[in-house]
Write an enzyme that holds these catalytic residues in place. Structure first.
Site, PDB file in Angstrom:
ATOM      1  N   HIS A  77      26.574  26.153  20.336  1.00 22.01           N
ATOM      2  CA  HIS A  77      25.959  26.146  21.673  1.00 22.01           C
ATOM      3  C   HIS A  77      26.977  26.298  22.801  1.00 22.01           C
ATOM      4  O   HIS A  77      26.601  26.469  23.954  1.00 22.01           O
ATOM      5  CB  HIS A  77      25.209  24.816  21.855  1.00 22.01           C
ATOM      6  N   ASP A 104      23.775  26.561  16.478  1.00 22.45           N
ATOM      7  CA  ASP A 104      23.602  25.787  17.712  1.00 22.45           C
ATOM      8  C   ASP A 104      22.869  24.490  17.371  1.00 22.45           C
ATOM      9  O   ASP A 104      21.734  24.527  16.871  1.00 22.45           O
ATOM     10  CB  ASP A 104      22.776  26.659  18.675  1.00 22.45           C
ATOM     11  N   SER A 139      21.616  27.720  28.456  1.00 22.57           N
ATOM     12  CA  SER A 139      20.884  26.512  28.091  1.00 22.57           C
ATOM     13  C   SER A 139      19.919  26.109  29.218  1.00 22.57           C
ATOM     14  O   SER A 139      19.025  26.884  29.542  1.00 22.57           O
ATOM     15  CB  SER A 139      21.881  25.395  27.747  1.00 22.57           C
TER      16      SER A 139
HETATM   17  N1  LIG Z   1      25.700  15.438  25.332  1.00 23.31           N
HETATM   18  C1  LIG Z   1      26.767  16.369  25.320  1.00 23.31           C
HETATM   19  C2  LIG Z   1      26.283  17.795  25.268  1.00 23.31           C
HETATM   20  C3  LIG Z   1      25.987  18.477  26.523  1.00 23.31           C
HETATM   21  C4  LIG Z   1      26.091  19.974  26.386  1.00 23.31           C
HETATM   22  O1  LIG Z   1      26.274  20.519  25.288  1.00 23.31           O
HETATM   23  N2  LIG Z   1      26.010  20.663  27.503  1.00 23.31           N
HETATM   24  C5  LIG Z   1      26.169  22.084  27.451  1.00 23.31           C
HETATM   25  C6  LIG Z   1      25.068  22.734  28.242  1.00 23.31           C
HETATM   26  S1  LIG Z   1      23.481  22.253  27.588  1.00 23.31           S
HETATM   27  C7  LIG Z   1      27.493  22.482  28.072  1.00 23.31           C
HETATM   28  O2  LIG Z   1      27.667  23.620  28.471  1.00 23.31           O
HETATM   29  N3  LIG Z   1      28.423  21.538  28.156  1.00 23.31           N
HETATM   30  C8  LIG Z   1      29.694  21.740  28.801  1.00 23.31           C
HETATM   31  C9  LIG Z   1      30.732  22.321  27.928  1.00 23.31           C
HETATM   32  O3  LIG Z   1      30.457  22.695  26.778  1.00 23.31           O
HETATM   33  O4  LIG Z   1      31.840  22.469  28.426  1.00 23.31           O
HETATM   34  C10 LIG Z   1      27.723  16.095  26.473  1.00 23.31           C
HETATM   35  O5  LIG Z   1      27.409  15.274  27.338  1.00 23.31           O
HETATM   36  O6  LIG Z   1      28.776  16.721  26.532  1.00 23.31           O
END
Ligand SMILES: N[C@@H](CCC(=O)N[C@@H](CS)C(=O)NCC(=O)O)C(=O)O
Length: 281
Positions: free
Chosen positions: A259, A226, A150
């Site tokens: 995602h 995603d 991402s």
């Molecule tokens: N707004 C949401 C989404 C953020 C999100 O999806 N981040 C992705 C990278 S863009 C991620 O890898 N999050 C950590 C995870 O899934 O453990 C949040 O704060 O958790």
């Protein structure tokens, strides 16, 4: 010798997963990073794969959730998982958003106040951290790959394109391919780089490829379920730019995957193998 503080170590697949901190001169604050050292490092230095995480993540996220160590141990790769931004900067606005500020460094050097002082992620990653790693870990700094997810996928693509010759292998999961054309990029680049869109283009993978920059053959995986695909990621733009420019790209679209880290876990073995082919060659 620049000191590091080791915060945790854990035996993992015959190697060691550690989390460390050092006083970064570039960032002007302590910065954290994870390092997985595979068992083969007992015999001598090993290639390095930088793994850049996404928005809201830190140096532990990829190390804990991706399941990459077993494959790095099989191929003898060192994994480095840097934090995604400076921390405890005292900039209140940087805590007000999940997609900007703390946890959202976008792997570039900010030019705008109040971010320019500490948000120097590109200089940290490309200029300072390799030296710290060389002092404390059995790394081969001449055999280095970069992988990202991402926002980290944007980092992997743009750092490779901006620093030709530094990475022998590049891959990404669900990267932000065209940040100058999507809301996440508008917000981050506006805040970190200001209004001059010519500056933005120098941190946009599609624009860099269109301007003639080249990277080693790219492996990109994208889930078709995603949530961020339609608004933020623009893999079609990357595909078109690579085709037009003759930049080698393998872009794989996967029905049903979202995602998150379950998607990453499903394909991480193939990413590590992609890097190992180039780095162990
Ligand atoms: N707004 C949401 C989404 C953020 C999100 O999806 N981040 C992705 C990278 S863009 C991620 O890898 N999050 C950590 C995870 O899934 O453990 C949040 O704060 O958790």
């Amino acid at each position: 010798m620049a000191g590091i503080k080791t915060l945790e170590t854990h035996r993992c697949f015959g190697g060691v997963q550690g989390f460390h901190e050092h006083d970064s001169a570039q960032i002007g604050l302590p910065m954290r990073f994870g390092v997985f050292v595979p068992p083969q490092a007992e015999q001598g230095p090993r290639p390095v794969l930088f793994c850049l995480a996404g928005l809201t993540c830190n140096e532990q996220t990829f190390a804990i959730k991706a399941g990459a160590q077993q494959h790095a141990a099989a191929h003898g790769l060192i994994l480095v998982t840097p934090d995604t931004s400076p921390r405890a900067t005292g900039v209140a606005e940087a805590d007000a958003h999940w997609d900007f500020g703390h946890g959202a460094g976008f792997y570039l050097d900010a030019t705008q106040p109040p971010y320019a002082k500490h948000w120097r992620m590109e200089s940290w990653l490309m200029g300072e951290l390799p030296g710290v790693l060389a002092e404390h870990f059995p790394v081969r700094n001449d055999r280095v790959g970069v992988l990202g997810h991402s926002m980290g996928g944007h980092g992997a693509l743009t750092l490779a394109l901006r620093h030709p010759g530094r990475f022998q292998s590049v891959s990404a999961f669900a990267p932000i391919c065209a940040p100058t054309e999507v809301p996440w990029g508008h917000k981050a680049f506006g805040g970190y780089l200001g209004d001059d869109r010519a500056t933005w283009a120098r941190h946009d993978a599609v624009k860099l490829i269109e301007a003639g920059a080249r990277a080693p053959s790219l492996l990109v995986d994208q889930g078709l379920d995603d949530n961020f695909l339609a608004q933020q990621l623009a893999p079609d733009r990357l595909e078109a730019a690579c085709t037009a420019a003759g930049q080698p790209l393998t872009l794989r679209r996967h029905a049903g995957y979202d995602h998150g880290y379950f998607f990453i876990q499903s394909f991480v073995a193939e990413h590590i193998a992609h890097h190992a082919r180039a780095l162990n060659a």
